[in-house]
Design a protein around this motif. Structure first.
Motif, mmCIF file in Angstrom:
data_model
loop_
_atom_site.group_PDB
_atom_site.id
_atom_site.type_symbol
_atom_site.label_atom_id
_atom_site.label_comp_id
_atom_site.label_asym_id
_atom_site.label_seq_id
_atom_site.Cartn_x
_atom_site.Cartn_y
_atom_site.Cartn_z
ATOM 1 N N ASP A 66 -28.656 3.971 -61.550
ATOM 2 C CA ASP A 66 -29.507 5.126 -61.288
ATOM 3 C C ASP A 66 -28.771 6.041 -60.308
ATOM 4 O OD1 ASP A 66 -31.441 6.937 -60.353
ATOM 5 O OD2 ASP A 66 -33.058 5.470 -60.554
ATOM 6 N N ALA A 114 -29.276 6.982 -51.506
ATOM 7 C CA ALA A 114 -28.863 5.906 -50.595
ATOM 8 C C ALA A 114 -27.664 6.329 -49.762
ATOM 9 C CB ALA A 114 -28.550 4.640 -51.385
ATOM 10 N N GLU A 117 -25.052 -6.319 -52.696
ATOM 11 C CA GLU A 117 -25.774 -7.499 -53.162
ATOM 12 C C GLU A 117 -25.878 -8.458 -51.992
ATOM 13 O OE1 GLU A 117 -23.503 -8.840 -56.495
ATOM 14 O OE2 GLU A 117 -21.678 -9.046 -55.343
ATOM 15 N N GLU A 124 -29.377 -2.006 -51.396
ATOM 16 C CA GLU A 124 -29.514 -3.053 -52.410
ATOM 17 C C GLU A 124 -30.359 -2.556 -53.582
ATOM 18 O OE1 GLU A 124 -29.799 -7.847 -52.418
ATOM 19 O OE2 GLU A 124 -31.117 -6.808 -50.999
ATOM 20 N N ASP A 125 -31.397 -1.778 -53.296
ATOM 21 C CA ASP A 125 -32.231 -1.216 -54.354
ATOM 22 C C ASP A 125 -31.423 -0.283 -55.260
ATOM 23 O OD1 ASP A 125 -34.818 -0.852 -55.651
ATOM 24 O OD2 ASP A 125 -34.800 1.162 -54.769
ATOM 25 N N ALA A 126 -30.451 0.401 -54.671
ATOM 26 C CA ALA A 126 -29.558 1.279 -55.441
ATOM 27 C C ALA A 126 -28.437 0.493 -56.104
ATOM 28 C CB ALA A 126 -28.974 2.362 -54.533
ATOM 29 N N GLN A 127 -28.407 -0.813 -55.903
ATOM 30 C CA GLN A 127 -27.426 -1.733 -56.458
ATOM 31 C C GLN A 127 -26.008 -1.477 -55.934
ATOM 32 O OE1 GLN A 127 -27.931 -1.704 -60.728
ATOM 33 N NE2 GLN A 127 -29.915 -2.719 -60.581
ATOM 34 N N LYS A 129 -30.775 7.418 -57.274
ATOM 35 C CA LYS A 129 -30.982 6.411 -56.224
ATOM 36 C C LYS A 129 -29.706 6.201 -55.414
ATOM 37 C CE LYS A 129 -34.632 3.233 -57.478
ATOM 38 N NZ LYS A 129 -34.987 1.896 -57.893
ATOM 39 N N SER A 169 -31.871 -2.686 -47.484
ATOM 40 C CA SER A 169 -32.810 -2.731 -48.600
ATOM 41 C C SER A 169 -32.611 -1.532 -49.532
ATOM 42 C CB SER A 169 -34.241 -2.771 -48.066
ATOM 43 O OG SER A 169 -35.164 -2.753 -49.118
ATOM 44 N N ILE A 170 -32.424 -0.366 -48.955
ATOM 45 C CA ILE A 170 -32.193 0.847 -49.754
ATOM 46 C C ILE A 170 -30.879 0.736 -50.523
ATOM 47 C CG2 ILE A 170 -31.657 3.321 -49.584
ATOM 48 C CD1 ILE A 170 -33.736 3.362 -47.221
#
Length: 105
Positions: A2, A9, A75, A69-72, A5, A66-67
């Motif tokens: 994404d 980030a 990890e 990681e959410d954006a990948q 995202k 967290s942000i």
């Protein structure tokens, strides 16, 4: 992947710095004494080390991680009582390729 995202980030200086620091963890963080050579998570850095390098509170760093990681872009893995983070090189390569294809003339 994404892209929105990812760019959101990276729109924060500290989150961008975390990603840059994780590129060379041996240079930017103290040795990860709790991460054994037997653990299958090379390049992992404990959240406490990231907090120390950034000079921010644990809760702020946890939110930033967290942000990311959410954006990948990163990890994580729990090893014992510690959480370790490292870059997600696959996503970084994908966004780099996307930029080259979509944004270059």
């Amino acid at each position: 992947m994404d892209a929105v995202k990812i760019f959101k980030a990276l729109g924060n200086e500290t989150r961008l710095n975390i990603l840059l620091w994780l590129k060379d963890p041996k240079k930017n963080f103290d040795p990860q004494i709790h991460l054994s050579v037997m653990d299958d998570f090379p390049g992992g850095v404990c959240v406490g080390s990231i907090r120390k390098t950034a000079g921010l509170s644990q809760s702020t760093i946890s939110g930033f991680l967290s942000i990311l990681e959410d954006a990948q872009l990163i990890e994580s893995r729990n090893i014992g009582q510690y959480t370790y983070y490292r870059r997600n090189e696959e996503t970084i390569k994908e966004i780099s390729k996307w930029i080259k294809i979509e944004l270059e003339v």
